[in-house]
Design a protein around this motif. Sequence first.
Motif, PDB file in Angstrom:
ATOM      1  N   ARG A 245      20.193  52.018 -10.566  1.00  0.00           N
ATOM      2  CA  ARG A 245      18.976  52.829 -10.683  1.00  0.00           C
ATOM      3  C   ARG A 245      17.747  51.988 -10.355  1.00  0.00           C
ATOM      4  NH1 ARG A 245      21.969  55.150 -14.962  1.00  0.00           N
ATOM      5  NH2 ARG A 245      20.994  53.867 -16.578  1.00  0.00           N
ATOM      6  N   GLU A 246      17.730  50.728 -10.782  1.00  0.00           N
ATOM      7  CA  GLU A 246      16.640  49.818 -10.411  1.00  0.00           C
ATOM      8  C   GLU A 246      16.614  49.608  -8.899  1.00  0.00           C
ATOM      9  OE1 GLU A 246      15.332  45.128 -11.099  1.00  0.00           O
ATOM     10  OE2 GLU A 246      16.822  46.064 -12.411  1.00  0.00           O
ATOM     11  N   PHE A 247      17.784  49.469  -8.312  1.00  0.00           N
ATOM     12  CA  PHE A 247      17.940  49.301  -6.862  1.00  0.00           C
ATOM     13  C   PHE A 247      17.326  50.494  -6.116  1.00  0.00           C
ATOM     14  CE2 PHE A 247      20.529  49.153  -2.957  1.00  0.00           C
ATOM     15  CZ  PHE A 247      20.667  47.786  -2.721  1.00  0.00           C
ATOM     16  N   VAL A 248      17.666  51.701  -6.571  1.00  0.00           N
ATOM     17  CA  VAL A 248      17.165  52.926  -5.927  1.00  0.00           C
ATOM     18  C   VAL A 248      15.661  53.057  -6.115  1.00  0.00           C
ATOM     19  CG1 VAL A 248      17.259  55.455  -5.973  1.00  0.00           C
ATOM     20  CG2 VAL A 248      19.372  54.115  -6.122  1.00  0.00           C
ATOM     21  N   SER A 249      15.185  52.748  -7.313  1.00  0.00           N
ATOM     22  CA  SER A 249      13.751  52.828  -7.573  1.00  0.00           C
ATOM     23  C   SER A 249      12.970  51.892  -6.657  1.00  0.00           C
ATOM     24  CB  SER A 249      13.469  52.490  -9.040  1.00  0.00           C
ATOM     25  OG  SER A 249      12.089  52.484  -9.306  1.00  0.00           O
ATOM     26  N   PHE A 250      13.518  50.711  -6.423  1.00  0.00           N
ATOM     27  CA  PHE A 250      12.868  49.754  -5.527  1.00  0.00           C
ATOM     28  C   PHE A 250      12.800  50.316  -4.107  1.00  0.00           C
ATOM     29  CE2 PHE A 250      12.674  46.277  -2.564  1.00  0.00           C
ATOM     30  CZ  PHE A 250      11.833  45.353  -3.163  1.00  0.00           C
ATOM     31  N   ILE A 251      13.885  50.886  -3.635  1.00  0.00           N
ATOM     32  CA  ILE A 251      13.919  51.452  -2.278  1.00  0.00           C
ATOM     33  C   ILE A 251      12.875  52.559  -2.132  1.00  0.00           C
ATOM     34  CG2 ILE A 251      15.342  52.813  -0.694  1.00  0.00           C
ATOM     35  CD1 ILE A 251      17.767  51.269  -1.823  1.00  0.00           C
ATOM     36  N   ASP A 252      12.754  53.396  -3.153  1.00  0.00           N
ATOM     37  CA  ASP A 252      11.800  54.502  -3.090  1.00  0.00           C
ATOM     38  C   ASP A 252      10.360  54.015  -3.004  1.00  0.00           C
ATOM     39  OD1 ASP A 252      13.867  56.282  -3.174  1.00  0.00           O
ATOM     40  OD2 ASP A 252      13.676  56.734  -5.307  1.00  0.00           O
ATOM     41  N   GLY A 253      10.106  52.788  -3.489  1.00  0.00           N
ATOM     42  CA  GLY A 253       8.754  52.251  -3.464  1.00  0.00           C
ATOM     43  C   GLY A 253       8.448  51.379  -2.264  1.00  0.00           C
ATOM     44  N   ALA A 254       9.362  51.325  -1.284  1.00  0.00           N
ATOM     45  CA  ALA A 254       9.160  50.444  -0.127  1.00  0.00           C
ATOM     46  C   ALA A 254       7.871  50.807   0.609  1.00  0.00           C
ATOM     47  CB  ALA A 254      10.361  50.547   0.812  1.00  0.00           C
ATOM     48  N   GLN A 255       7.089  49.779   0.939  1.00  0.00           N
ATOM     49  CA  GLN A 255       5.826  49.980   1.632  1.00  0.00           C
ATOM     50  C   GLN A 255       5.900  49.554   3.094  1.00  0.00           C
ATOM     51  OE1 GLN A 255       2.850  47.862  -0.590  1.00  0.00           O
ATOM     52  NE2 GLN A 255       3.131  49.077  -2.428  1.00  0.00           N
ATOM     53  N   ARG A 256       6.542  48.442   3.376  1.00  0.00           N
ATOM     54  CA  ARG A 256       6.624  47.937   4.728  1.00  0.00           C
ATOM     55  C   ARG A 256       7.905  48.380   5.431  1.00  0.00           C
ATOM     56  NH1 ARG A 256       4.007  44.426   7.381  1.00  0.00           N
ATOM     57  NH2 ARG A 256       5.930  43.748   8.387  1.00  0.00           N
ATOM     58  N   GLY A 257       8.703  49.194   4.785  1.00  0.00           N
ATOM     59  CA  GLY A 257      10.020  49.515   5.323  1.00  0.00           C
ATOM     60  C   GLY A 257      11.042  48.570   4.750  1.00  0.00           C
ATOM     61  N   LEU A 258      12.240  49.053   4.614  1.00  0.00           N
ATOM     62  CA  LEU A 258      13.300  48.279   3.977  1.00  0.00           C
ATOM     63  C   LEU A 258      13.917  47.301   4.961  1.00  0.00           C
ATOM     64  CD1 LEU A 258      14.522  48.384   1.126  1.00  0.00           C
ATOM     65  CD2 LEU A 258      16.349  49.777   2.075  1.00  0.00           C
ATOM     66  N   LEU A 259      14.155  46.065   4.507  1.00  0.00           N
ATOM     67  CA  LEU A 259      14.847  45.090   5.340  1.00  0.00           C
ATOM     68  C   LEU A 259      16.295  45.515   5.498  1.00  0.00           C
ATOM     69  CD1 LEU A 259      14.228  42.312   6.722  1.00  0.00           C
ATOM     70  CD2 LEU A 259      15.407  41.269   4.790  1.00  0.00           C
ATOM     71  N   ARG A 260      16.681  45.945   6.705  1.00  0.00           N
ATOM     72  CA  ARG A 260      18.063  46.364   6.977  1.00  0.00           C
ATOM     73  C   ARG A 260      18.525  45.641   8.228  1.00  0.00           C
ATOM     74  NH1 ARG A 260      19.558  52.570   6.753  1.00  0.00           N
ATOM     75  NH2 ARG A 260      21.544  51.916   5.904  1.00  0.00           N
TER      76      ARG A 260
END
Length: 260
Positions: A245-260
């Motif tokens: 859930r912490e992982f998902v919450s972090f993704i939802d708050g991405a500002q610069r785009g997620l490092l993938r």
Amino acid sequence: MSALIHPTAVVEPGATLGEGVQVGAFCYIGNDVVVGDGTTFGVHCSVQGPTTIGRDNRFVGHCAIGGEPQDKKYAGERVGLEIGDRNLFREFCTVNRGTGSGGGVTRVGNDNWLLAYTHVAHDCHVGNHCVFSNNATLAGHVTVGDHVILSGFAGIHQFCRIGAHAFIGMGAFVNGDVPPFVMVAQEGYGKPRGINSEGLKRRGFDSERIAAIKRAYRALYMSGASLDDARARLEEIAAQSEDVREFVSFIDGAQRGLLR
């Protein structure tokens, strides 16, 4: 015990030093600087204000703390630096104050190790129990969670976020948000390469928690799914795991785009 100040050091009248503070040879402590009990400064350290430093910190030598932000937009407005307790700053560390347009404050938490030549730029927020190895650098406005390790020569682009328990490998350049628990390796710009399982074990994560985090990592980075499809799978895993859930919450708050 009152503060011990070397005869060659300069402490401005507007500085406040707590009990047992030690100021070494050729140091400079400026006005509007508050230093907590038991903090020590080795030779040739400088601290500019407004800066507040907690107790039992150690600045080994040649540290430049609380300098003006390295930002062309800075116009002399009152901005600050806040440092917590029990941090270690090794030789030639630099930590800058915030900017008026970026929140006004740079913050470093508690129990961190910032090794030689590390740099924390304006408006960064660093959590607790982090280790920044030699020459690791944060550009402006970076947020770093707790228990993060930056290996030597790692560089974090401005406005990126590094989630708790992440591990950034030697020489990796990060230009996107790194979710909690993820390891990043050098490959041009940094690329995710699994989770920081060894670090999690050292911090008391059991096998069930680590397995859930691994499933989340595979869903996001190894399944080949789009971000939307991967997120749906993450929600399923998160139903049974607070860490995910912490992982998902972090993704939802991405500002610069997620490092993938």
